[in-house]
Design an enzyme around this catalytic site. Structure first.
Site, PDB file in Angstrom:
ATOM      1  N   LYS A 128      15.056 -26.052   4.926  1.00 14.92           N
ATOM      2  CA  LYS A 128      13.649 -26.415   4.716  1.00 14.92           C
ATOM      3  C   LYS A 128      13.274 -25.912   3.328  1.00 14.92           C
ATOM      4  CE  LYS A 128       9.121 -26.292   6.872  1.00 14.92           C
ATOM      5  NZ  LYS A 128       8.416 -26.099   5.628  1.00 14.92           N
ATOM      6  N   TYR A 237      15.242 -35.725   1.313  1.00 15.98           N
ATOM      7  CA  TYR A 237      15.734 -35.457   2.662  1.00 15.98           C
ATOM      8  C   TYR A 237      15.271 -36.442   3.728  1.00 15.98           C
ATOM      9  CZ  TYR A 237      11.240 -33.014   2.291  1.00 15.98           C
ATOM     10  OH  TYR A 237       9.950 -32.698   2.031  1.00 15.98           O
ATOM     11  N   LYS A 324      11.177 -21.555  11.148  1.00 12.45           N
ATOM     12  CA  LYS A 324      10.838 -20.874   9.888  1.00 12.45           C
ATOM     13  C   LYS A 324      11.343 -19.435   9.876  1.00 12.45           C
ATOM     14  CE  LYS A 324       7.121 -22.063   7.641  1.00 12.45           C
ATOM     15  NZ  LYS A 324       5.716 -22.369   7.285  1.00 12.45           N
ATOM     16  N   CYS A 418     -16.518   9.335  -1.911  1.00 16.12           N
ATOM     17  CA  CYS A 418     -15.956   8.450  -2.937  1.00 16.12           C
ATOM     18  C   CYS A 418     -15.031   9.248  -3.854  1.00 16.12           C
ATOM     19  CB  CYS A 418     -17.095   7.830  -3.744  1.00 16.12           C
ATOM     20  SG  CYS A 418     -16.489   6.883  -5.148  1.00 16.12           S
ATOM     21  N   CYS A 421     -17.020   9.289  -7.417  1.00 19.32           N
ATOM     22  CA  CYS A 421     -18.303   9.940  -7.683  1.00 19.32           C
ATOM     23  C   CYS A 421     -18.711  10.945  -6.613  1.00 19.32           C
ATOM     24  CB  CYS A 421     -19.402   8.893  -7.859  1.00 19.32           C
ATOM     25  SG  CYS A 421     -19.799   8.031  -6.338  1.00 19.32           S
ATOM     26  N   CYS A 436     -18.420   2.898  -1.008  1.00 23.60           N
ATOM     27  CA  CYS A 436     -19.211   3.897  -1.711  1.00 23.60           C
ATOM     28  C   CYS A 436     -20.586   3.257  -1.934  1.00 23.60           C
ATOM     29  CB  CYS A 436     -18.563   4.261  -3.046  1.00 23.60           C
ATOM     30  SG  CYS A 436     -19.694   5.180  -4.101  1.00 23.60           S
ATOM     31  N   CYS A 442     -21.957   5.020  -9.402  1.00 23.68           N
ATOM     32  CA  CYS A 442     -20.510   5.258  -9.287  1.00 23.68           C
ATOM     33  C   CYS A 442     -19.789   4.631 -10.489  1.00 23.68           C
ATOM     34  CB  CYS A 442     -20.002   4.659  -7.980  1.00 23.68           C
ATOM     35  SG  CYS A 442     -18.218   4.782  -7.801  1.00 23.68           S
TER      36      CYS A 442
END
Ligand code: IVH
Length: 709
Positions: A128, A237, A324, A418, A421, A436, A442
């Site tokens: 494939k 194909y 697959k 955070c 900050c 945050c 920030c």
């Protein structure tokens, strides 16, 4: 699941599948892996079977994903053609049903056995190929038409591009039928893919996520000569049984090979399930050594009479199934975890890995998505982890190897504050991510928003991560509007800035005032509003005033905008801080209206294909916009169809050589600008010099939150 829950889930799945199908087939920029996509489709199929009252002929389970050029031309590659001629397929171009389980292949075989009721048959097992489907028509041995799959009913006519692909004969040899169709796949081998991405990165263009996207994007390029340089190949194909008179599929393909057509030699006739399994096992390993991508095996009933007897569903043949392979994985050591704060405040854990090869690239970092995902994986620093590439360029960690755990390793602690900050993080109920909340204070968020604003797909201002850092540290810019207040004097007071770099930055700010409203809207960084949504919204409302005046219900009228996006846009445009920003940007001269009316500025370049090479006073992307705005087409390889080469500093020697050979004029940026009528965008002509460096985060397509490379 009760009826009401099923109804909601079915709707949700259909929306998700349609969105991801568009990203895959139209944008060539998928954001989930094929496996994840197939799982969504299988879940929808199961639910529709269980609750047939909610089944609908419109459902993606009954339709073939469409690659037809979107009306808005939402193609990931610049230079990709918008508006190919669409032509009907003589026989519908369908998809294949697929599975990841050998058990389901056994069920397929048993079903075929039962339906064919004792008629003997065999299986043609094939690779494939993971490229983009093509349908060729030969008349009297000459190639007369090449169509993409499109929506299965009609496809884009890419004949001229296909003529430039090596190995596809223009003229057949031997005993071919007077007219027939043959279908197959256009592929980009790994080597060509790597070379193309290296070149794109050097030119500050976003790299393709995988060879499939690269093949599909390349097939829809403006300039057939450029297609010739992409290194595409083709393998065929399938000949629709209606168009030839063979007994079996394998005979038809053998005949096609004898007419000079490219047909894979890795086909095998199998007689039972154990032979099919052996073929699968062999190729699951051997495919790693092929020079192009494959994503599975196709098993077809070989006898055409049996194929006819089995027939088709609305979407796929009953005589074939695809098995697959799971995506390739690599296993490596987790060295440490960083927590990155994006421009929206979302905190993303990012794994630092011992470098490992995966599908052709060296992987050093991978996303862990969010705290829930980390807990689910039960991950520890020092663990050996499995890394996989999904639809995106950023790899992700999909599991750990429990056998490798170091004794005493403790689970990582997701930060409560955070990392930038120190503000305590928050999490909304429906969200998987921690945020945050310190939007205005920030530094990472402030710099992230600036970086997004200046990025190439947004305002395309010549500033990279280092420049934004400098502006922020010097107190020159915290918001996009601040950028337009920076003076040359202030720039020159910063370390490393000189007259020329300062002028180039100011010129790029000036040029950004011509950026169309849809990109300005994207640049504002409204949560959930990516490039495509911004385009749709901008064109729907035409300008910012109508957009600000819109109710949530009116926002929902835009295709692709659901409750969440509508809510986000509405809240953003009713936030006094954002309104003040917009007012300042407007006063600075940015375009906040005129969406959808981007008529050409002039037609002095009408009918001309201009190839650009080297560096200019503005970015290459903006230079291409300029060509298009004046009625021209931007090609990137020189051919007989090229009107002239527009050469900046350090143009490519190959291109110059080709111009000399073909007698194509080479003109400088200054000469080019002199050709254009005087407009705000064409007037300035500062001395060219090398573009300022930009980070990968700025140039990569749609990676908004992470700087992984
Ligand atoms: S036969 C009627 N054979 O996979 C369907 N398809 O996911 C005839 N593909 O649409 C298709 N390799 O684009 C066939 N050996 C192969 C294939 C193949 C790749 C593609 C094809 C198809 C898609 C389904």
């Amino acid at each position: 699941m009760n009826e009401q829950e099923a109804k909601i889930r079915i709707e949700q799945l259909r929306e998700d599948i349609r969105e991801n199908s568009r990203r895959y087939y139209v944008d060539n920029a998928p954001s989930i892996s094929d496996y994840e996509f197939d799982q969504l489709m299988h879940e929808l199929e199961r639910l529709e079977a269980e609750f047939p009252q909610f089944d609908s002929p419109d459902s993606p389970t009954h339709r073939v994903g469409s690659d037809l050029d979107a009306p808005m031309g939402a193609n990931a590659e610049s230079g990709a053609r918008q508006g190919f001629v669409q032509r009907p397929h003589r026989y519908p171009m369908l998809s294949l049903s697929n599975t990841y389980s050998v058990g389901e292949i056994e069920e397929f075989a048993a079903r075929a056995d039962k339906s064919l009721d004792g008629i003997p048959f065999s299986y043609s097992c094939e690779l494939k190929f993971d490229g983009t489907a093509i349908c060729l028509t030969y008349r009297n041995g000459r190639l007369v038409q090449a169509l993409t799959r499109g929506d299965g009913i009609q496809g884009d006519d890419v004949t001229e591009n296909v003529r430039r692909i090596a190995g596809i004969p223009q003229q057949l040899k031997g005993d071919f039928p007077p007219e027939f169709e043959i279908r197959g796949e256009i592929l980009m081998p790994y080597a060509a893919f790597d070379a193309l991405n290296r070149e794109r990165e050097a030119q500050e263009e976003p790299p393709f996520a995988n060879p499939r996207n690269a093949a599909s994007g390349s097939l829809k390029l403006v300039d057939p000569e450029e297609v010739a340089h992409r290194g595409l190949i083709c393998t065929l194909y399938h000949i629709p049984a209606e168009s030839v008179t063979f007994d079996s599929h394998s005979q038809a393909l053998d005949a096609a090979a004898s007419w000079g057509l490219p047909v894979s030699e890795d086909r095998r006739i199998c007689h039972d399930i154990s032979e099919i399994k052996a073929y699968i096992d062999h190729w699951d390993q051997a495919r790693k050594f092929l020079p192009y991508a494959t994503d599975g095996i196709v098993i077809k009933i070989n006898e055409l009479a049996c194929q006819r007897a089995l027939g088709y569903t609305a979407k796929s043949p009953r005589w074939a199934v695809a098995y697959k392979f799971k995506a390739e994985q690599a296993c490596t050591e987790l060295l440490s975890i960083d927590y990155q704060v994006g421009r929206t405040g979302a905190v993303t854990p990012v794994a630092n890995l011992a470098p490992v090869q995966l599908s052709g690239t060296l992987v050093k970092r991978a996303t862990l998505n969010n705290a829930d995902q980390m807990a689910l994986l039960d991950i520890r620093v020092g663990d050996w982890v499995f890394v996989e590439k999904g639809g995106e360029i950023i790899p992700k960690i999909t599991g750990i190897d429990p056998a490798h755990r170091t004794e005493g390793a403790v689970p990582p602690v997701f930060p409560e504050v955070c990392p930038d900050c120190g503000t305590p993080l928050v999490k909304a109920e429906a969200e998987a991510k921690w945020f945050c909340p310190n939007q205005d204070g920030c530094p990472m968020q402030i710099k992230g928003r600036l970086l997004h604003f200046v990025s190439r797909k947004a305002m395309d201002i010549l500033a990279g991560e280092m420049t934004v850092e400098q502006f922020f540290t010097a107190g020159l810019a915290r918001t996009p509007a601040d950028l337009y207040d920076i003076s040359k004097y202030q720039l020159l007071s910063l370390e490393g800035w000189q007259e020329r770099s300062a002028q180039r930055f100011l010129d790029s700010l000036d040029a950004s005032k011509q950026v169309p409203f849809e990109r300005v809207l994207f640049a504002l960084g409204i949560r959930y509003v990516g490039e495509t949504t911004a385009k749709g919204v901008a064109r729907h409302f035409g300008g910012i005033d109508a957009l600000i005046a819109a109710t949530r219900e009116q926002l929902l009228e835009v295709g692709d905008v659901g409750d969440v996006i509508a809510g986000s846009i509405f809240d953003f445009l009713h936030d006094p801080v954002q309104l003040e920003q917009i007012a300042r940007l407007r006063a600075a001269g940015l375009r906040f209206d005129g969406a959808g009316q981007d008529a050409a500025v002039s037609d002095v370049l009408a009918g001309k294909t201009v190839v650009i090479s080297g560096n200019f006073s503005i970015s290459r992307e903006r230079m291409k916009d300029l060509i298009v705005a004046h009625g021209g087409k931007a090609g990137s390889s020189v051919s007989g169809a090229t009107a002239f080469l527009l050469a900046g500093t350090k143009p490519g020697p190959e291109k110059l050589k080709k111009c000399e050979k073909l007698g194509i004029p080479v003109i400088s940026e200054e000469e080019f600008r002199a050709m254009l009528p005087e407009t705000a965008d064409s007037g300035s002509s500062p001395e060219g010099e090398k573009n300022l460096p930009r980070s990968a985060a700025e140039t990569s397509a749609g990676i908004e939150e992470l700087t992984l490379f």
